[in-house]
Each structure stands twice: as C-alpha cells, then as structure tokens.
Design an enzyme around this catalytic site. Structure first.
Site, PDB file in Angstrom:
ATOM      1  N   GLY A 136      65.666  -4.400  59.935  1.00 30.49           N
ATOM      2  CA  GLY A 136      64.922  -3.539  59.022  1.00 30.49           C
ATOM      3  C   GLY A 136      65.233  -2.085  59.320  1.00 30.49           C
ATOM      4  N   LYS A 144      53.023  -5.848  62.745  1.00 27.40           N
ATOM      5  CA  LYS A 144      51.991  -6.526  61.990  1.00 27.40           C
ATOM      6  C   LYS A 144      52.437  -6.691  60.542  1.00 27.40           C
ATOM      7  CE  LYS A 144      48.788  -4.267  59.998  1.00 27.40           C
ATOM      8  NZ  LYS A 144      48.032  -3.209  59.304  1.00 27.40           N
ATOM      9  N   LYS A 163      39.896   3.520  53.254  1.00 30.87           N
ATOM     10  CA  LYS A 163      40.832   4.475  52.661  1.00 30.87           C
ATOM     11  C   LYS A 163      40.075   5.403  51.725  1.00 30.87           C
ATOM     12  CE  LYS A 163      44.970   1.826  53.344  1.00 30.87           C
ATOM     13  NZ  LYS A 163      45.544   2.583  54.464  1.00 30.87           N
ATOM     14  N   LYS A 220      62.805   4.639  60.259  1.00 27.40           N
ATOM     15  CA  LYS A 220      63.121   6.058  60.067  1.00 27.40           C
ATOM     16  C   LYS A 220      62.009   6.983  60.547  1.00 27.40           C
ATOM     17  CE  LYS A 220      66.238   5.408  56.200  1.00 27.40           C
ATOM     18  NZ  LYS A 220      66.205   5.293  54.741  1.00 27.40           N
ATOM     19  N   ARG A 245      70.012  -5.516  55.137  1.00 25.13           N
ATOM     20  CA  ARG A 245      70.786  -6.201  54.110  1.00 25.13           C
ATOM     21  C   ARG A 245      71.910  -5.328  53.544  1.00 25.13           C
ATOM     22  NH1 ARG A 245      67.020  -8.744  49.811  1.00 25.13           N
ATOM     23  NH2 ARG A 245      66.225  -6.670  50.191  1.00 25.13           N
ATOM     24  N   ASP A 272      43.824  -5.552  57.225  1.00 24.05           N
ATOM     25  CA  ASP A 272      44.739  -4.448  57.513  1.00 24.05           C
ATOM     26  C   ASP A 272      44.302  -3.649  58.742  1.00 24.05           C
ATOM     27  OD1 ASP A 272      47.004  -2.772  56.751  1.00 24.05           O
ATOM     28  OD2 ASP A 272      45.524  -1.252  56.174  1.00 24.05           O
ATOM     29  N   ASP A 330      50.397  -3.550  68.201  1.00 21.22           N
ATOM     30  CA  ASP A 330      49.222  -2.976  67.541  1.00 21.22           C
ATOM     31  C   ASP A 330      49.335  -1.498  67.855  1.00 21.22           C
ATOM     32  OD1 ASP A 330      46.632  -1.770  67.198  1.00 21.22           O
ATOM     33  OD2 ASP A 330      45.874  -3.800  66.911  1.00 21.22           O
ATOM     34  N   HIS A 331      49.727  -0.712  66.881  1.00 24.61           N
ATOM     35  CA  HIS A 331      50.109   0.667  67.224  1.00 24.61           C
ATOM     36  C   HIS A 331      48.926   1.497  67.731  1.00 24.61           C
ATOM     37  CE1 HIS A 331      48.656   1.861  63.252  1.00 24.61           C
ATOM     38  NE2 HIS A 331      48.761   3.119  63.621  1.00 24.61           N
ATOM     39  N   ASP A 342      61.301   2.106  56.302  1.00 22.76           N
ATOM     40  CA  ASP A 342      60.453   3.247  56.525  1.00 22.76           C
ATOM     41  C   ASP A 342      60.023   3.413  57.989  1.00 22.76           C
ATOM     42  OD1 ASP A 342      59.039   5.294  55.133  1.00 22.76           O
ATOM     43  OD2 ASP A 342      57.197   4.225  55.730  1.00 22.76           O
ATOM     44  N   HIS A 399      43.359  -3.319  64.732  1.00 26.59           N
ATOM     45  CA  HIS A 399      43.034  -2.060  65.406  1.00 26.59           C
ATOM     46  C   HIS A 399      41.562  -1.948  65.825  1.00 26.59           C
ATOM     47  CE1 HIS A 399      46.893  -1.350  63.762  1.00 26.59           C
ATOM     48  NE2 HIS A 399      46.519  -0.892  62.581  1.00 26.59           N
ATOM     49  N   LYS A 413      48.167   4.661  71.192  1.00 29.15           N
ATOM     50  CA  LYS A 413      47.523   5.981  71.104  1.00 29.15           C
ATOM     51  C   LYS A 413      46.966   6.386  72.470  1.00 29.15           C
ATOM     52  CE  LYS A 413      46.239   5.435  66.229  1.00 29.15           C
ATOM     53  NZ  LYS A 413      47.163   6.350  65.537  1.00 29.15           N
TER      54      LYS A 413
HETATM   55  C1  BG6 Z   1      48.196   0.541  59.665  1.00 28.17           C
HETATM   56  C2  BG6 Z   1      47.662   0.096  58.338  1.00 28.17           C
HETATM   57  O1  BG6 Z   1      48.213  -0.537  60.570  1.00 28.17           O
HETATM   58  O2  BG6 Z   1      47.383   1.567  60.184  1.00 28.17           O
HETATM   59  C3  BG6 Z   1      47.598   1.257  57.377  1.00 28.17           C
HETATM   60  O3  BG6 Z   1      48.491  -0.919  57.795  1.00 28.17           O
HETATM   61  C4  BG6 Z   1      46.825   2.404  57.987  1.00 28.17           C
HETATM   62  O4  BG6 Z   1      46.998   0.871  56.157  1.00 28.17           O
HETATM   63  C5  BG6 Z   1      47.339   2.726  59.383  1.00 28.17           C
HETATM   64  O5  BG6 Z   1      46.991   3.524  57.141  1.00 28.17           O
HETATM   65  C6  BG6 Z   1      46.461   3.747  60.063  1.00 28.17           C
HETATM   66  O6  BG6 Z   1      47.081   4.165  61.250  1.00 28.17           O
HETATM   67  P1  BG6 Z   1      46.819   5.597  61.859  1.00 28.17           P
HETATM   68  O7  BG6 Z   1      47.630   5.627  63.109  1.00 28.17           O
HETATM   69  O8  BG6 Z   1      47.266   6.597  60.831  1.00 28.17           O
HETATM   70  O9  BG6 Z   1      45.346   5.683  62.110  1.00 28.17           O
END
Ligand code: BG6
Length: 488
Positions: free
Chosen positions: A12, A147, A339, A19, A45, A234, A176-177, A16, A239, A181
């Site tokens: 991939g 995820k 959101k 990058k 691809r 999501d 899990d990003h 996005d 998170h 943090k």
């Molecule tokens: C992602 C979600 O895991 O986390 C997004 O798929 C969300 O929808 C994002 O916008 C939020 O992350 P952060 O780091 O901007 O709080």
C-alpha cells in the site's frame, strides 16, 4: 542491544497512510541515526519505476517536514515493486527481489511486512507471504497490520486465523496509533511513578473518569468505510478501550510486553457486558446534522459523499463503562467520541471524590472536587486542580491549577506516533501494539452494543455540527448526578 537492521516491505506504498505518516516517520528515524542498515520496498498495484517512487517518498517527506539536505541518501534506500495481491507469481517475483535487496544491503534476513492497505487484503496477503516463501528468512519476520482488525468478533477471529497461520502471535504488531501518542504512553508513568496518585487510584477516592476524544473533521472522503463502521467500531473498540485499559489496569509486575498486556487483558475481562434493552442505559449514539465549524457552514452527515441519505450510522458515541473488579466497582468510566464536534481534543479527566465535609466555599458555590486532567492532544500535559485560599482577607477557597505542559518543556513537538511505533517494531517491542486477546475482548463488548443498535432505527441527525454531541450524552451523566467537565 538493539538490532535496527531490516528490510521493510510496505504494502500500500502509494496510499495515503504511507505518504502522510510512514515515509516521514522513517525519515525522522533515519535522520536521528536510529536505523542501521535498512531498505524499503514499496509494494502496490500501480506501475512505477524506482525513481518515480523515490520521488513520491521525497515529496511526502518535504510536505510533512520541509526540505532536508540528506534526502537523496534517504530515498536511495527505497525500491518499488508493482504487485498483484491475489497472484502467487507476483509474490514469487517479490521474493526474489527482496532476497536481492537483502543481499545488497546485508539485512540479515530481517523482514518487516507493513500492511497499509484495505483490510480485505490483510488475510490473503499474510497467507501468500507464507505460501510463496517470503516469510522464509533467516532473521526475524514481523507483520505490522493497520486497523480495522475485523469488523466484529467473528471476522476478527477469521482474520486472526489467517494471520496466525503465517506468523506467531509475538510476530504480529497490531497498530493502534493512540498507543503511539506520547501522553497515552504517559498514563502508566503518571500512575505508577507517583506516590500521591497510586494509593488514591481506586473506588475509595475516585468518583469517575471521563475520556473525551472529539474531532471537528467530518467523515471526509471515507464514507464508504465509515458507513460500515461508525464511531463505535472506528474509535471506541480500539482507541477509547485502550485508554480505559491503561487507566484501569493493575500495576504490572515488570515493564515487559507480556506483563503489561496481560494486565490490560484482565481489565477487559472485568468489563461489565451490556446488551439488549440495557444498552440504552449505558450508551448513547449520535449523528451530526448541519452546523458551523470554524465559522464555516458544514453539511449534515447524510449529505456527505458515499453516505446513505437515510444512514443509520453513528458519528458520535458516548457511554458508561463499568469495570466490575475490586479496584473499580462502582466507578463509571464515561467515554465520548465523535466527528464534527466543537473542538479537536483528546482529554482524560479523573474526578476525585468530594472531601467528607465541606468547610469552605467558593464564592457561593460548593468546593470544586480535585481533578487530574491528562491532556493527550492537541496540547500535551497534565493539570491538577486543587483548592487553595483566595488571596486577601476572607477564608474563601478558590481553584488553582498545577500544570505541566510537555511542549513547553522540550520546546519542540514530541515525536510523531508512527515514528515511535515503527521504532518499537524494529526493536521487537510489541508492548504498544494490541495483543489478540485485547482485540477479541473489546470486540465481544462492542458487538453487543452494535447488535442492539442495528435493530433499532435511531432518530438521526440528533446533534448539530460544532456542538459537543446530542443532549442524551449529557443526560447519561445527569442521571448519575454528574456532568461532563468542559474540555474545550
Ligand atoms: C482513526 C479513525 O483511527 O483515528 C479516524 O479511523 C479518526 O476516523 C482518527 O479521525 C483520529 O485520530 P487522531 O490521532 O487524529 O486523534
């Protein structure tokens, strides 16, 4: 001693995430001399030459971090391979290419496979990596996987089965990003390195804990994915639940990956499951209508691209999570995320119980309780709310705040989450990645809520863009005689 020698294969690589996050993060590790011998094969691809790919890597670094003088050297480590994820012969070509690069750079057969692409390919790619020999290496092999990890417990199990047929659990790095943090990682340190918090960190002294993660962005171009996900899958399943686990876990015996992850799993095992009609007593869902954000008029969710005109998808969720164990019995963890809310902000408020008797007043009102606020983003820091005498004659109390700001101290931004996660993966430290058991328990919890919601049509839209969510989210706390502490 840490071996930072590795061949990183990014599936991939034209997408996005690669990058925006991965290339800049790799660059930062490179420029801090944290990488030993390394090379990257971008896989996707589309047909690209190495030069074209290197150019896109260069551009993404420049757009994230500005111009840098050692960029030529950095991008010279990047190669590209056009690939068909469903075709064995494509994997065999890739394997030969990888072996060659491995030889050229003496990468000791260490391999990281990073899957930064649509989730439906995760399982098939893992299977091919094994059957077509790419995982057959003399060094380590690791799979990094973005995820969503499945869509519910059942699909997550199926995906896990496919992955585990090619990789051991300890070779799987589920991202899990939020665990990348800085201030999320700080939760444990604040708790376990301070004599003044740990003794109070339980149901005798804490009244409730509130976690808010609000966004101002709408669904943007992700309608197709988001329609099948909603805020519950999501944000909450991953998170928010991870933050709950870090706040609630017992002190680990040691700071090892296994000890920490098993304490988090024990929190998940103690979650009070809510289902059926009872879900309404614990959870609230919302969907944004039109409104104003940053003085701009924004459309309602149902008018976003690739969203059903009558969509029943929630863009907001608030809930009361109970952990039925000795430490937390009776202490709600209130969470909310959504959101198109009033601000982009992630904060944790730990509200301590009131003192036994109130001798002082804060000009006409009762004393404020003590609060410990952990600021995750955009500011990073902690604030402790105390009461002290108001300067001057009377014995009035007033609220004072002790604040620590991460950014102020180091006078620079803390490292990007992905930089830390990539670094951890290269070092072989899976602590800040989610173990399968954590994933499984949190899906089991979330599945009950989505089941209850699936069958009942919600009265959407029910909150205005730019607000803090539907009024039901406030009522959820009012029922308990509480309110959301303002976080904006
Ligand atoms: C992602 C979600 O895991 O986390 C997004 O798929 C969300 O929808 C994002 O916008 C939020 O992350 P952060 O780091 O901007 O709080």
């Amino acid at each position: 001693e840490q071996n930072m020698t590795s061949l990183i294969m990014i599936f991939g690589a034209t997408g996005d995430l690669a990058k925006r996050k991965l290339f800049p993060s790799l660059y930062r590790l490179f420029s801090k001399n944290k990488l030993d011998k390394f090379a990257v094969i971008g896989v996707a691809r589309r047909t690209l030459t190495n030069e074209e790919f290197q150019q896109s890597v260069r551009e993404s670094v420049v757009s994230a971090l500005g111009n840098k003088d050692n960029l030529d050297e950095f991008v010279s480590h990047f190669y590209y391979q056009s690939h068909d994820v469903a075709d064995s012969s494509s994997y065999i070509t890739l394997r030969k290419f990888a072996d060659k690069i491995d030889d050229n750079y003496q990468l000791e057969g260490n391999r990281i496979f990073y899957l930064a692409m649509a989730p439906e390919f995760f399982g098939p790619i893992a299977l091919h990596l094994k059957s077509d020999g790419l995982t057959d290496v003399k060094g380590y092999k690791r799979l990094v996987i973005e995820k969503p990890f499945g869509h519910d417990l059942e699909s997550a199990k199926e995906l896990n089965k496919q992955i585990r047929s090619a990789f051991l659990e300890k070779e799987v790095y589920r991202i899990d990003h939020y665990l990348g943090k800085e201030m999320v990682r700080n939760i444990e340190v604040i708790r376990f390195a301070n004599a003044i918090f740990e003794p109070l960190w339980n149901n005798r002294y804490i009244s409730n804990i509130q976690i808010t993660s609000s966004e101002t962005l709408g669904v943007e171009e992700r309608g197709r994915y988001y329609e099948t996900s909603g805020a519950l899958r999501d944000m909450l399943q991953n998170h928010m639940m991870q933050m709950v686990a870090l706040l609630a876990m017992e002190p680990p015996i040691k700071l090892t990956t296994d000890e920490i992850r098993s304490e988090k799993v024990r929190v998940f095992r103690a979650l009070r499951m809510v289902e059926g009609d009872d879900v309404n007593n614990y959870f609230v869902r919302g969907q944004y209508g039109e409104g104003t954000i940053d003085e701009k008029q924004v459309p309602k969710y149902r008018d976003e691209i690739m969203v059903d005109k009558e969509s029943n998808t929630e863009t907001f969720v608030a809930g009361k999570i109970m952990i039925d164990n000795f430490r937390w019995a009776g202490v709600p963890f209130y969470i909310r995320t959504g959101k198109r809310m009033a601000a982009k902000s992630t904060k944790i408020v730990v509200q301590f119980k009131d003192i036994p008797m109130n001798l002082y007043y804060q000009t006409d009102k009762l004393l404020n309780p003590n609060l410990l606020v952990i600021h995750i983003q955009p500011e990073e820091g902690i604030t402790l709310h105390l009461n002290a005498k108001k300067a001057g004659g009377h014995l009035d109390a007033q609220e004072v705040k002790l604040s620590f700001a991460n950014t102020g101290v180091h006078a620079m931004n803390t490292p990007e989450g992905y930089e830390k996660l990539l670094y951890d993966c290269m070092r072989g430290d899976a602590t800040n990645f989610t173990h399968w058991e954590e994933v499984a328990y949190s899906w089991a919890f979330v599945d009950k809520i989505s089941e209850a919601w699936k069958n009942a049509k919600a009265d959407f839209p029910n909150y205005e863009a730019g607000s803090m969510g539907p009024k039901e989210a406030d009522e959820l706390l009012e029922k308990d005689g509480r309110f959301w502490w303002p976080v904006t």
